[in-house]
Motif scaffolding. Structure first.
Motif, short mmCIF file in Angstrom:
data_model
loop_
_atom_site.label_atom_id
_atom_site.label_comp_id
_atom_site.label_asym_id
_atom_site.label_seq_id
_atom_site.Cartn_x
_atom_site.Cartn_y
_atom_site.Cartn_z
N UNK A 139 3.80 -29.44 16.11
CA UNK A 139 3.67 -28.34 17.06
C UNK A 139 2.71 -27.33 16.41
N UNK A 140 2.23 -26.41 17.21
CA UNK A 140 1.25 -25.45 16.70
C UNK A 140 1.79 -24.67 15.50
N UNK A 141 3.03 -24.22 15.61
CA UNK A 141 3.63 -23.42 14.55
C UNK A 141 3.66 -24.17 13.21
N UNK A 142 4.11 -25.42 13.23
CA UNK A 142 4.22 -26.17 11.99
C UNK A 142 2.86 -26.66 11.48
N UNK A 143 1.92 -26.89 12.39
CA UNK A 143 0.58 -27.27 11.96
C UNK A 143 -0.07 -26.11 11.21
N UNK A 144 0.02 -24.90 11.78
CA UNK A 144 -0.55 -23.71 11.14
C UNK A 144 0.13 -23.48 9.79
N UNK A 145 1.45 -23.61 9.78
CA UNK A 145 2.21 -23.39 8.54
C UNK A 145 1.78 -24.36 7.43
N UNK A 146 1.52 -25.61 7.80
CA UNK A 146 1.23 -26.62 6.78
C UNK A 146 -0.25 -26.73 6.42
N UNK A 147 -1.17 -26.51 7.40
CA UNK A 147 -2.56 -26.86 7.15
C UNK A 147 -3.58 -25.72 7.30
N UNK A 148 -3.19 -24.63 7.91
CA UNK A 148 -4.15 -23.54 8.12
C UNK A 148 -4.41 -22.79 6.82
N UNK A 149 -5.52 -22.07 6.80
CA UNK A 149 -5.85 -21.21 5.67
C UNK A 149 -4.73 -20.17 5.53
N UNK A 150 -4.35 -19.85 4.30
CA UNK A 150 -3.23 -18.94 4.04
C UNK A 150 -3.72 -17.51 3.82
N UNK A 151 -2.91 -16.58 4.29
CA UNK A 151 -3.17 -15.15 4.10
C UNK A 151 -2.94 -14.81 2.62
N UNK A 152 -3.90 -14.07 2.04
CA UNK A 152 -3.78 -13.70 0.62
C UNK A 152 -2.62 -12.74 0.38
N UNK A 153 -2.26 -11.96 1.39
CA UNK A 153 -1.20 -10.97 1.22
C UNK A 153 0.20 -11.55 1.35
N UNK A 154 0.43 -12.36 2.40
CA UNK A 154 1.79 -12.85 2.63
C UNK A 154 1.93 -14.36 2.47
N UNK A 156 1.31 -16.70 4.53
CA UNK A 156 1.57 -17.45 5.74
C UNK A 156 0.26 -18.03 6.27
N UNK A 157 0.35 -19.10 7.04
CA UNK A 157 -0.84 -19.70 7.62
C UNK A 157 -1.48 -18.77 8.63
N UNK A 158 -2.81 -18.78 8.69
CA UNK A 158 -3.54 -17.92 9.61
C UNK A 158 -3.90 -18.73 10.85
N UNK A 159 -3.40 -18.30 12.01
CA UNK A 159 -3.68 -18.96 13.29
C UNK A 159 -4.99 -18.40 13.83
N UNK A 160 -6.07 -19.15 13.73
CA UNK A 160 -7.37 -18.67 14.15
C UNK A 160 -7.56 -18.74 15.67
N UNK A 161 -6.63 -19.37 16.39
CA UNK A 161 -6.78 -19.48 17.84
C UNK A 161 -6.34 -18.23 18.58
#
Length: 162
Positions: A139-154, A156-161
């Motif tokens: 699902x979008x949430x787990x894809x972002x969590x696992x594969x998206x670029x991560x925020x340097x501060x927290x 968490x995955x960054x949802x670019x969409x």
């Protein structure tokens, strides 16, 4: 030769004489008394005209059948043998609607997040939303969590969409 052999044809199914109603289907080459090859109509007792796989009686017009590969199949057995298979569950796809994605076939219900099992079809928009990585669906949430670029501060995955 017996009188019945001259008078009556034999059933393709049981090889007994047909003296009453019959189903005509197909043909067979046979040799006559003079040694000549002749083509005869395929005839069956109604109870002998059955599915090659499950023996379901196909005569009477109530059951659809398909003749293929030297067999006669009821529609259920034909679908089981010849329908495309789901690349997720390996079961035959007999529904009219299925998903073909990346050269693979899927039941729509099999397209779900591999983490939380959320279905790929969005309930609100009715759109199919699939994220795939290395053969797994997300699902979008787990894809972002696992594969998206991560925020340097927290982290968490960054949802670019968004």
């Amino acid at each position: 030769r017996c009188f019945d052999d001259k008078q009556y044809d034999k059933c393709f199914g049981c090889n007994l004489h047909i003296k009453e109603n019959f189903v005509r289907y197909g043909s067979v080459n046979t040799t006559n008394d003079q040694g000549e090859t002749v083509t005869k109509d395929g005839k069956y007792h109604p109870k002998c005209f059955t599915c090659t796989v499950c023996d379901k009686v196909l005569s009477g017009g109530q059951t659809k059948f398909v003749a293929k590969d030297n067999g006669i199949f009821c529609s259920d057995c034909y679908q089981q043998a010849h329908a495309p298979r789901c690349d997720c569950c390996s079961k035959p796809i007999v529904e009219k609607s299925f998903i073909k994605m990346g050269g693979k076939n899927y039941h729509e219900v099999c397209l779900a997040c591999s983490v939380c099992s959320k279905p790929a079809r969005d309930e609100e928009t009715n759109q199919l939303i699939v994220h795939s990585q290395d053969g797994a669906m997300y699902c979008k949430e787990h894809y972002v969590e696992a594969f998206a670029e991560k925020c340097a501060g927290c982290s968490f995955g960054i949802d670019v969409s968004k």
